[in-house]
Design a protein around this motif. Structure first.
Motif, PDB file in Angstrom:
ATOM      1  N   CYS A  30      37.260  56.315  47.644  1.00  0.00           N
ATOM      2  CA  CYS A  30      38.078  57.518  47.761  1.00  0.00           C
ATOM      3  C   CYS A  30      39.079  57.570  46.604  1.00  0.00           C
ATOM      4  O   CYS A  30      39.800  56.604  46.352  1.00  0.00           O
ATOM      5  CB  CYS A  30      38.819  57.530  49.100  1.00  0.00           C
ATOM      6  SG  CYS A  30      39.951  58.928  49.291  1.00  0.00           S
ATOM      7  N   LYS A  31      39.129  58.717  45.920  1.00  0.00           N
ATOM      8  CA  LYS A  31      40.057  58.874  44.801  1.00  0.00           C
ATOM      9  C   LYS A  31      41.508  58.912  45.265  1.00  0.00           C
ATOM     10  O   LYS A  31      42.413  58.640  44.487  1.00  0.00           O
ATOM     11  CB  LYS A  31      39.739  60.164  44.040  1.00  0.00           C
ATOM     12  CG  LYS A  31      38.455  60.109  43.249  1.00  0.00           C
ATOM     13  CD  LYS A  31      38.216  61.402  42.484  1.00  0.00           C
ATOM     14  CE  LYS A  31      36.946  61.320  41.661  1.00  0.00           C
ATOM     15  NZ  LYS A  31      36.694  62.562  40.907  1.00  0.00           N
ATOM     16  N   SER A  32      41.739  59.242  46.529  1.00  0.00           N
ATOM     17  CA  SER A  32      43.111  59.347  47.029  1.00  0.00           C
ATOM     18  C   SER A  32      43.656  58.035  47.563  1.00  0.00           C
ATOM     19  O   SER A  32      44.769  57.649  47.245  1.00  0.00           O
ATOM     20  CB  SER A  32      43.190  60.408  48.136  1.00  0.00           C
ATOM     21  OG  SER A  32      42.888  61.681  47.609  1.00  0.00           O
ATOM     22  N   ASP A  55      34.760  58.139  43.680  1.00  0.00           N
ATOM     23  CA  ASP A  55      34.210  57.512  42.492  1.00  0.00           C
ATOM     24  C   ASP A  55      33.156  56.506  42.936  1.00  0.00           C
ATOM     25  O   ASP A  55      33.276  55.909  44.009  1.00  0.00           O
ATOM     26  CB  ASP A  55      35.291  56.759  41.707  1.00  0.00           C
ATOM     27  CG  ASP A  55      36.294  57.699  41.064  1.00  0.00           C
ATOM     28  OD1 ASP A  55      35.864  58.751  40.538  1.00  0.00           O
ATOM     29  OD2 ASP A  55      37.498  57.385  41.081  1.00  0.00           O
ATOM     30  N   HIS A  57      31.693  52.913  42.814  1.00  0.00           N
ATOM     31  CA  HIS A  57      32.336  51.618  42.592  1.00  0.00           C
ATOM     32  C   HIS A  57      31.294  50.515  42.709  1.00  0.00           C
ATOM     33  O   HIS A  57      30.643  50.381  43.746  1.00  0.00           O
ATOM     34  CB  HIS A  57      33.442  51.395  43.614  1.00  0.00           C
ATOM     35  CG  HIS A  57      34.095  50.053  43.496  1.00  0.00           C
ATOM     36  ND1 HIS A  57      34.964  49.752  42.484  1.00  0.00           N
ATOM     37  CD2 HIS A  57      33.972  48.938  44.238  1.00  0.00           C
ATOM     38  CE1 HIS A  57      35.363  48.505  42.619  1.00  0.00           C
ATOM     39  NE2 HIS A  57      34.776  47.984  43.682  1.00  0.00           N
TER      40      HIS A  57
END
Length: 144
Positions: A30-32, A55, A57
């Motif tokens: 999660c980008k957040s 993203d 990973h």
């Protein structure tokens, strides 16, 4: 009579990728909030609710044994015993898989052992079309 070439093996799980010279893992992050997920697609983060995207990973291929169970009975056709384990991957999520390379004796298994992730044939299993599968396994890291 012609021989049909064997098709390449398929990944046993959606987070295993066979698009390079070696199998690899890829998770969504999660980008957040940084929470990681095993599914290849998500609309929103289950932890923070963000719809801001994810993203890809690729984790380190080492981790710490979190828990395990020595399985002595299973489905017909599944060889036993085997060790079903949950590993906390370094910089990644927890992942379930088979632990190999250790004795089937709880007194001889370090409950917090360091392990590495390896890839191999998924125990010789084939689907109805004869496809083989590649899966991940955990093996103890050699003591240095």
């Amino acid at each position: 009579m012609t021989d049909t070439p064997a098709s390449p093996p398929l990944p046993a799980a959606s987070y295993i990728h066979l698009d390079g010279p070696e199998p690899r893992l890829s998770f969504l992050k999660c980008k957040s909030c940084g929470t990681m997920f095993l599914e290849p697609e998500r609309l929103a983060c289950a932890r923070c609710g963000s719809r801001g995207g994810f993203d890809a990973h690729e984790p380190k291929y080492e981790g710490t044994l979190h828990s395990y169970s020595i399985v002595h009975r299973s489905f017909p056709g599944t060889a036993v015993p085997f060790i079903s384990a949950v590993v906390d991957i370094d910089d990644g999520p927890s992942l379930k898989g088979n632990l190999r390379g250790v004795p089937f004796d709880a007194d001889r298994i370090d409950g917090a052992m360091r392990v590495r992730i390896v890839f191999d044939d998924a125990l010789g299993r084939r689907d109805a079309d004869g496809n083989a599968y590649i899966s991940h396994f955990f093996e103890p890291l050699a003591a240095d």
